[in-house]
Design a protein around this motif. Structure first.
Motif, mmCIF file in Angstrom:
data_model
loop_
_atom_site.group_PDB
_atom_site.id
_atom_site.type_symbol
_atom_site.label_atom_id
_atom_site.label_comp_id
_atom_site.label_asym_id
_atom_site.label_seq_id
_atom_site.Cartn_x
_atom_site.Cartn_y
_atom_site.Cartn_z
ATOM 1 N N ARG A 1 -12.659 20.303 1.922
ATOM 2 C CA ARG A 1 -13.686 19.470 1.305
ATOM 3 C C ARG A 1 -13.469 19.379 -0.210
ATOM 4 N NH1 ARG A 1 -18.892 17.742 1.421
ATOM 5 N NH2 ARG A 1 -19.608 18.170 3.499
ATOM 6 N N SER B 1 -8.580 14.819 10.389
ATOM 7 C CA SER B 1 -9.982 14.399 10.415
ATOM 8 C C SER B 1 -10.487 14.118 11.829
ATOM 9 C CB SER B 1 -10.186 13.183 9.520
ATOM 10 O OG SER B 1 -9.447 12.120 10.076
ATOM 11 N N ARG C 1 -10.739 17.948 13.264
ATOM 12 C CA ARG C 1 -11.416 18.798 12.292
ATOM 13 C C ARG C 1 -11.253 20.286 12.578
ATOM 14 N NH1 ARG C 1 -15.410 16.149 9.166
ATOM 15 N NH2 ARG C 1 -15.457 13.967 9.676
#
Ligand SMILES: Nc1ncnc2c1ncn2[C@@H]1O[C@H](COP(=O)(O)OP(=O)(O)OP(=O)(O)O)[C@@H](O)[C@H]1O
Ligand SMILES: [Mg+2]
Lengths: 209, 400
Positions: free
Chosen positions: B275, B311, B314
């Motif tokens: 992140r 993504s 994840r």
């Protein structure tokens, strides 16, 4: 033929000898003057044109006239003959010496000068050897001229084979004319040949063609 | 080290020919022992004239030349020339003398004894790696390259310590020329000869010279070491003479990665979360991040692609999970020459630069390379890229 030799044999030998040394002396002085002069002229190109021009003009004077011109200066006999022949021998030797020296690569002359050779050393050790074949060609040409023209020396009392030939002409004796002419021709050929040999020994190995 | 007296000093030397045509004007030049001076310039710029004043083949109209502390005007030219070797383009071997006689011309002029001449000739022929029996040959029996070898050793035969050469290899093919260039370079380096060499081949000058003297219209435009000349050409003329390509190459030759790298590259440590990695990318508007450990050691990189791949499932949470360790890196001392190609050809946007301990120091970007090329071609002075070095005085000694 034998009769002719019996009658004129000794005279023939003597006259041949006379003609030979008259020519040889003239040629000797011609070389002694024209070669150094030719070399010298390469150091003064402007004078060279004038001098070679004068020598060329002398060459055009008819041979008989030149001989005649000698009489008031030197009288008659061997001396005026030798002087006249000497003058004739000059041009071919002079011109060839000059040309031979001129055609030596200027870069080569520059490089030996740059290494510290004096003018004289350059001439002796570099330029003359390279110019030798051309100089010798001039000498050979002069030798042949001088030998044949020495015949005319008889006109002014210079002796030589001309005596026989002109006698023959005056007396309408063809054998005298032929007998006098053949030795001249042979002498010219032999001398030219010997000078050719000499040229070979004088010319540095790598200049020989 | 005590400063040695210069071998040659030219002071305001001019040569004016009839009609007021100045072949050279106000030449000032200092030549030290062991220098390899290359005179270079366009045709008619006065190179040959300058060189030939040194052995008095040309007398200057004004100015003076000091050779070993003595005005050469006071030295007998013939004596002077025997002390100075002289080699010209057309070689100038004497056709009717064999190689031995050619080589020993000056010793003979100096009246050396025969055995000394013999020994010298043998020593020299060995120096140029020709068989001894070549001494008996005539110049015409040698190839052009062999002849010029003889031309060169002939200039050494009397132990001359100064040798003048006027475009000596101009007429030779490239391979032969290269061999001879090595020969003369070794004369200077190994035998400590001083050489003044006229050429119009910049590659030759750059390769051989310790000092390059650039001449134009009878004047010295710049005198400097090859490196100095390449880095700081004095003006447009010198720049043209050197050629852009060569300067670019030369610049790359000496520029290290450290000199053109950007410091403080965008990087992230192994332990950070993905992140924060994405956030950093957004902030700095980059698509890759270099990854280091806590001590700044370069570990690899992460890029947008691997982030995007991940993504979908994840699974990865930290930077180390998607770390790509295959990374091309260069060290601070790497010469740009050796990596520019790779960077440009592989389309890399940048390359990380590390020190010997693999610590990340910076990056070399494609745009930094472009800037370097631009500087060289357009000659911007405000570059930080060019390494500096003590400037060389005109004709001065090379910086040691
Ligand atoms: N003897 C002379 N008389 C008049 N001018 C001369 C003479 N020698 C040379 N020059 C002139 O001096 C100038 C310099 O000549 P120089 O031979 O030194 O040039 P260079 O740089 O060696 O040229 P190149 O590369 O063509 O050999 C030229 O303009 C030339 O025309
Ligand atoms: Mg020149």
């Amino acid at each position: 033929m034998l009769d002719f030799l019996n009658e004129y044999g000794s005279q023939l030998i003597f006259k041949t000898w006379e003609q030979f040394y008259t020519s040889a002396l003239a040629l000797f002085f011609g070389i002694a003057v024209a070669v150094p002069l030719g070399v010298l002229l390469t150091r003064a190109p402007r004078t060279a044109k004038i001098v070679i021009g004068i020598a060329g003009m002398l060459q055009t004077v008819p041979s008989l006239a030149l001989l005649a011109l000698m009489i008031p200066l030197f009288g008659i006999g061997k001396l005026p003959a030798i002087v006249a022949l000497f003058i004739y021998s000059l041009l071919p030797i002079l011109r060839n010496t000059y040309i031979g020296m001129e055609k030596v690569d200027p870069q080569l002359k520059d490089s030996v000068k740059g290494m510290g050779m004096t003018n004289l050393q350059s001439i002796r050790h570099v330029e003359i050897p390279i110019a030798m074949p051309v100089i010798m060609a001039g000498i050979r040409l002069s030798a042949v001229y001088v030998i044949s023209w020495a015949t005319l020396a008889s006109y002014i009392g210079g002796g030589g084979l001309g005596d026989l030939i002109f006698n023959g002409l005056n007396l309408f004796q063809p054998d005298l004319i032929i007998g006098g002419t053949i030795p001249v021709a042979i002498m010219a050929i032999v001398v030219d040949f010997s000078l050719g040999k000499l040229e070979k020994t004088l010319t540095p190995i790598n200049q020989r063609t | 080290m005590a400063k040695e007296e210069p071998l040659l000093i030219l002071k305001d030397v001019s040569k004016i020919y009839k009609g007021g045509n100045a072949a050279i004007s106000n030449i000032n030049l200092t030549i030290n022992k062991g220098d390899f001076i290359c005179l270079i310039g366009t045709s008619g710029s006065g190179k040959t004239t300058t060189m030939r004043t040194l052995n008095r083949m040309i007398e200057p109209t004004s100015g003076e030349i000091i050779y070993k502390g003595q005005n050469i005007h006071k030295i007998d030219p013939v004596k002077l020339r025997k002390k100075i070797g002289y080699v010209i383009q057309n070689i100038g071997l004497i056709p009717h003398m064999n190689i031995y006689e050619n080589v020993t011309i000056v010793p003979k002029l100096l009246k050396w004894p025969e055995n000394k001449k013999q020994a010298k000739a043998r020593e020299l022929i060995k120096l140029v790696e020709l068989p001894e029996n070549f001494l008996e040959r005539y110049p015409a029996e040698l190839s052009g390259g062999q002849q010029q070898r003889i031309g060169v050793i002939r200039a050494l035969a009397a132990d001359q310590d100064l040798i003048l050469m006027d475009e000596p290899f101009g007429a030779l093919d490239p391979i032969t020329r290269e061999g001879l260039q090595e020969l003369v370079k070794s004369l200077q380096e190994d035998l400590k000869k001083t050489i003044v060499f006229v050429t119009h081949d910049m590659d030759e000058a750059l390769k051989l010279a310790t000092n390059i003297v650039v001449m134009d219209e009878g004047k010295i435009v710049q005198a400097a070491s090859p490196q100095e000349l390449l880095r700081h050409p004095a003006n447009e003329f010198v720049r043209k003479l050197i050629g852009e390509e060569r300067m670019l190459q030369a610049r790359a030759d000496v520029t290290t990665a450290a000199q053109i790298m950007l410091k403080d590259p965008v990087s992230i440590t192994l332990g950070r979360s993905l992140r924060s990695a994405i956030q950093l990318m957004r902030e700095r508007r980059v698509d890759t991040l270099l990854v280091t450990d806590d001590e700044d050691h370069l570990k690899g990189y992460i890029d947008l692609e691997s982030l995007a791949l991940d993504s979908s499932n994840r699974r990865a949470t930290s930077v180390s999970d998607i770390l790509n360790t295959k990374i091309f890196r260069i060290t601070t001392t790497t010469l740009i020459r050796n990596s520019a190609d790779r960077i440009l050809k592989q389309g890399l946007k940048y390359v990380p630069v590390v020190d010997q301990n693999n610590k990340l120091c910076g990056i070399v970007t494609r745009s930094a390379l472009v800037d370097m090329v631009y500087d060289i071609i357009w000659g911007e002075k405000n570059d930080t890229a060019a390494p500096t070095s003590p400037a060389l005085k005109q004709g001065g000694a090379q910086d040691a």
